[in-house]
Design an enzyme around this catalytic site. Structure first.
Site, PDB file in Angstrom:
ATOM      1  N   GLU A 112      14.487  23.006 -80.766  1.00  0.00           N
ATOM      2  CA  GLU A 112      14.027  22.277 -79.587  1.00  0.00           C
ATOM      3  C   GLU A 112      12.526  21.965 -79.677  1.00  0.00           C
ATOM      4  OE1 GLU A 112      15.276  20.616 -77.386  1.00  0.00           O
ATOM      5  OE2 GLU A 112      13.869  20.523 -75.730  1.00  0.00           O
TER       6      GLU A 112
ATOM      7  N   TRP B   7      16.764  -2.791 -72.735  1.00  0.00           N
ATOM      8  CA  TRP B   7      16.536  -2.003 -73.945  1.00  0.00           C
ATOM      9  C   TRP B   7      17.427  -2.657 -74.990  1.00  0.00           C
ATOM     10  CZ3 TRP B   7      19.378   1.590 -77.032  1.00  0.00           C
ATOM     11  CH2 TRP B   7      18.599   2.525 -77.716  1.00  0.00           C
TER      12      TRP B   7
ATOM     13  N   ASN C 222      24.251  -3.648 -67.943  1.00  0.00           N
ATOM     14  CA  ASN C 222      23.997  -2.526 -68.852  1.00  0.00           C
ATOM     15  C   ASN C 222      25.282  -2.255 -69.612  1.00  0.00           C
ATOM     16  OD1 ASN C 222      21.527  -2.269 -67.696  1.00  0.00           O
ATOM     17  ND2 ASN C 222      21.927  -0.294 -66.704  1.00  0.00           N
ATOM     18  N   GLY C 223      25.145  -1.864 -70.867  1.00  0.00           N
ATOM     19  CA  GLY C 223      26.339  -1.550 -71.655  1.00  0.00           C
ATOM     20  C   GLY C 223      26.466  -2.526 -72.807  1.00  0.00           C
TER      21      GLY C 223
ATOM     22  N   LYS D 205      16.094   7.432 -71.494  1.00  0.00           N
ATOM     23  CA  LYS D 205      16.383   8.654 -70.759  1.00  0.00           C
ATOM     24  C   LYS D 205      17.876   8.945 -70.710  1.00  0.00           C
ATOM     25  CE  LYS D 205      15.409  12.264 -68.409  1.00  0.00           C
ATOM     26  NZ  LYS D 205      14.970  13.384 -69.250  1.00  0.00           N
TER      27      LYS D 205
ATOM     28  N   CYS E   9      18.806   0.466 -70.439  1.00  0.00           N
ATOM     29  CA  CYS E   9      18.508  -0.593 -69.468  1.00  0.00           C
ATOM     30  C   CYS E   9      18.626  -0.083 -68.032  1.00  0.00           C
ATOM     31  CB  CYS E   9      19.500  -1.725 -69.618  1.00  0.00           C
ATOM     32  SG  CYS E   9      19.795  -2.234 -71.299  1.00  0.00           S
TER      33      CYS E   9
ATOM     34  N   HIS F 268      15.929  29.485 -98.463  1.00  0.00           N
ATOM     35  CA  HIS F 268      16.973  28.734 -99.174  1.00  0.00           C
ATOM     36  C   HIS F 268      16.620  27.252 -99.308  1.00  0.00           C
ATOM     37  CE1 HIS F 268      19.496  32.255 -99.224  1.00  0.00           C
ATOM     38  NE2 HIS F 268      19.230  32.425 -97.931  1.00  0.00           N
TER      39      HIS F 268
ATOM     40  N   ARG G  65      13.490   5.057 -68.112  1.00  0.00           N
ATOM     41  CA  ARG G  65      14.719   4.963 -68.902  1.00  0.00           C
ATOM     42  C   ARG G  65      14.483   4.294 -70.252  1.00  0.00           C
ATOM     43  NH1 ARG G  65      19.544   5.145 -65.576  1.00  0.00           N
ATOM     44  NH2 ARG G  65      20.547   3.661 -66.943  1.00  0.00           N
TER      45      ARG G  65
HETATM   46  C1  F6R Z   1      15.293  15.046 -75.692  1.00  0.00           C
HETATM   47  C2  F6R Z   1      16.252  14.467 -74.760  1.00  0.00           C
HETATM   48  C3  F6R Z   1      17.561  14.040 -75.287  1.00  0.00           C
HETATM   49  C4  F6R Z   1      18.673  14.381 -74.284  1.00  0.00           C
HETATM   50  C5  F6R Z   1      20.005  13.797 -74.769  1.00  0.00           C
HETATM   51  C6  F6R Z   1      21.148  14.175 -73.860  1.00  0.00           C
HETATM   52  O1  F6R Z   1      14.124  15.454 -75.027  1.00  0.00           O
HETATM   53  O2  F6R Z   1      15.982  14.331 -73.598  1.00  0.00           O
HETATM   54  O3  F6R Z   1      17.811  14.600 -76.533  1.00  0.00           O
HETATM   55  O4  F6R Z   1      18.751  15.770 -74.156  1.00  0.00           O
HETATM   56  O5  F6R Z   1      19.904  12.399 -74.832  1.00  0.00           O
HETATM   57  O6  F6R Z   1      20.958  13.720 -72.564  1.00  0.00           O
HETATM   58  P1  F6R Z   1      21.797  14.310 -71.361  1.00  0.00           P
HETATM   59  O7  F6R Z   1      21.419  15.731 -71.196  1.00  0.00           O
HETATM   60  O8  F6R Z   1      21.410  13.473 -70.167  1.00  0.00           O
HETATM   61  O9  F6R Z   1      23.236  14.155 -71.732  1.00  0.00           O
END
Ligand code: F6R
Length: 609
Positions: free
Chosen positions: A482, A74, A100-101, A604, A2, A505, A27
């Site tokens: 990744e 969210w 938020n939270g 985000k 959010c 495996h 976000r």
């Molecule tokens: C994937 C992605 C997430 C963040 C994860 C940690 O592309 O962005 O997996 O890496 O949510 O976020 P931070 O780095 O902000 O703690």
């Protein structure tokens, strides 16, 4: 997660708040709402779906207000629907709350308030806050006091913004375990859950800490602790430019951020040069005071941590463990004052990473954050911080944050090697020189050889695949993880990353003539081993896409497609090798027509557990 935005000042709050909400779109959200005070009355407008829906509605009305709060939701408690969108109000529509939270004791509070006659209109945990303030106002005529008392009854995590027709020129805020920042303007002030919301208006900011409250008017900001004692806070100057937070002609932020990587890496090297190369020291952590390192992080940052382990162990011979923060916090880790805990987080606000770091601190560990956001919570809680200078990362899928985290980890490994004398000054110089070459090598890959076209062509071939397997070994094994994460999170194609040697495996059973197998096979000590793994895939008719160095023949001839990347030192190769995988995921998601910057179900900054 959010987003919160609030404004009080000379402009039309409706426009400033909507503009701020749009800047927080990245976000992730499913509904949006805004509260304004117009001619002394509180007005609340909300809509399910995009902010644009809300904006269309508001533009039909000729609204002006000098104070307002807004929110992108969210969903956590209650489905995405306009009734559950914030702001939420009390029974008499005099108090509006954005939050938020998660309020953990909302069920008890709701029951208690209902028994006193309060009527609830939503399924959310947030609505109890408005009713609690209303209830407290029966005990005291002082709005701030009522707000403070209401907040003190909440359990859980919160960043809260409140306006009221009973206090028409003030925004009230409170924070615990969820970010909230105050932007300081002239004759106007802002609140937001993240800096980009108000970056066009001001770059001066105060970050609230846990258990702090603030009262914000157009010409003043007062901060208090939960006992009502006033506090002085540092004003931070945010070094990001507004241009960095805009798309600059790119179709998506993700693509722009991929192309920004050479610059971000160069900035991360130069931003940390003083303590690596100069006489300076990394303040806050004595490099000789620990005998073990634990790295904690989530998602992409965790993958950076896995590569950091190779760097630190190889260059310093200190033992390193890497954990998902969400696992670490519950596994009763062995930590003591001889442990250095490194928390890697782009946002500095990830709830699991913060909690894991707090736990380590309680057990006596020294803590170091690697973070991209100046003033974020982790940077205030860690003993020291190494900043990545990626600039604002807006796209949900992390790209430039990742490669700058790798850069910072490499710089840290060099520093520890230097200080602990496991690395001679000649070796240090040599590695540093190799690191300095990375931005131009990456630039060469991105710009001078039409690589984008090649990656696009491969993406076009595979965008209808239902699964993909990514393989890599040694320092490039986490790059396989990744690459797979990038693909699944933005294109919704199931993808798995695996250490190539582990394939036999189990996962080899998945390979048939339809399976794209993306292999990182650049030069280095495991090249021959990876080549054998590619043979194994080929023998099962898998469709091999390889990432190879220029001039490669052996892997190339087994591959249906190859992407050539410039050769760099093997330790540094993950920083380059991940870029074609980022582009591959990007073009697949774009061909599929998805909203690349805001993938479904993702946020985000993950500020809840
Ligand atoms: C994937 C992605 C997430 C963040 C994860 C940690 O592309 O962005 O997996 O890496 O949510 O976020 P931070 O780095 O902000 O703690």
């Amino acid at each position: 997660m959010c987003g919160i935005v609030g404004y009080v000042g000379k402009d039309n709050a409706k426009n400033v708040v909507l503009d701020g909400l749009k800047r927080l779109e990245y976000r992730g959200y499913d509904s949006a709402g805004i509260a304004l005070i117009i001619n002394g009355e509180l007005k609340v407008y909300k809509k399910e779906g995009k902010i644009r829906n809300l904006e269309i509605e508001l533009n039909k009305l000729n609204l002006f207000s000098s104070i307002g709060i807004g929110h992108t939701r969210w969903a956590t408690h209650g489905k995405p629907a306009s009734k559950n969108a914030h702001p939420h109000s009390d029974c008499f529509q005099k108090i509006a709350v954005v939050h938020n939270g998660i309020i953990e004791n909302y069920v008890e509070l709701r029951k208690e308030l209902q028994s006193k006659g309060h009527k609830f209109l939503s399924e959310t945990d947030t609505e109890v806050i408005a009713h609690l303030i209303e209830e407290e106002l029966k005990e005291t005529p002082n709005f701030f006091e009522a707000f403070k008392r209401a907040v003190s009854r909440l359990k859980g995590s919160y960043a809260i913004g409140v306006i009221s027709s009973l206090q028409q020129d003030k925004i009230f805020v409170a924070r615990k375990d969820s970010p909230l920042v105050i932007g300081l303007g002239e004759g106007e002030n802002f609140i937001a859950s993240d800096v980009p919301a108000f970056l066009p208006y001001t770059n001066k900011a105060i970050f609230l800490d846990d258990f702090e409250l603030a009262v914000i008017e157009k010409d003043s900001v007062e901060i208090f602790d939960f006992n009502g004692e006033k506090k002085e806070k540092e004003v931070h100057t945010i070094p990001w430019s507004i241009a960095q937070a805009e798309k600059a002609g790119y179709k998506h932020f993700m693509l722009k951020e991929i192309f920004e990587q050479p610059r971000s890496i160069a900035d991360t090297i130069s931003g940390n040069m003083s303590w690596l190369k100069g006489d300076g020291k990394l303040e806050g952590v004595n490099p000789k005071s620990f005998d073990r390192i634990q790295i904690i992080a989530c998602g992409t940052s965790y993958h950076a941590g896995l590569i950091g382990k190779f760097y630190i162990e190889n260059l310093t011979r200190i033992q390193v463990e890497v954990d998902y923060a969400s696992e670490y916090r519950y596994r009763n880790p062995i930590v003591n004052e001889k442990t250095l805990v490194i928390a890697i987080t782009q946002s500095g606000e990830t709830a699991d990473t913060l909690a894991a770091m707090k736990l380590a601190k309680e057990k006596g560990a020294k803590t170091l954050a690697i973070c991209n956001v100046i003033g974020s919570t982790i940077t205030r809680e860690a003993d020291t911080t190494i900043y990545t200078y990626a600039g604002p990362e807006i796209s949900v899928a992390s790209t430039k944050a990742f490669t700058t985290q790798l850069t910072a980890l490499f710089v840290l490994a060099l520093y520890l090697g230097k200080e602990r004398k496991t690395l001679s000054s000649e070796k240090l110089e040599a590695y540093f020189k190799l690191l300095m070459e990375v931005p131009s090598k990456m630039e060469e890959f991105l710009n001078t050889e039409k690589k984008e076209e090649i990656v696009k062509k491969i993406a076009l071939e595979f965008y209808k695949a239902s699964d993909a397997l990514y393989l890599g070994r040694y320092v490039n094994y986490p790059i396989a993880l990744e690459g797979a994460l990038k693909l699944k999170e933005i294109s919704y194609i199931h993808a798995e990353g695996y250490p190539a040697g582990e394939m036999k495996h189990g996962p080899i059973a998945l390979i048939d003539e339809t399976m794209p197998v993306i292999v990182v096979a650049t030069k280095g000590k495991v090249y021959e081993k990876v080549l054998s793994n590619v043979e194994e895939v080929k023998a099962r008719k898998g469709r091999v896409v390889s990432i190879v160095n220029k001039g490669d023949k052996a892997v190339k001839q087994l591959s249906e497609f190859s992407i050539e990347v410039p050769e760099v030192n093997e330790f540094l190769s993950p920083i380059i090798n991940v870029v074609p995988l980022q582009l591959f995921a990007y073009y697949i998601a774009d061909f599929l027509g998805y909203d690349v910057d805001q993938p479904r179900n993702l946020a985000k900054s993950v500020t809840v557990e």
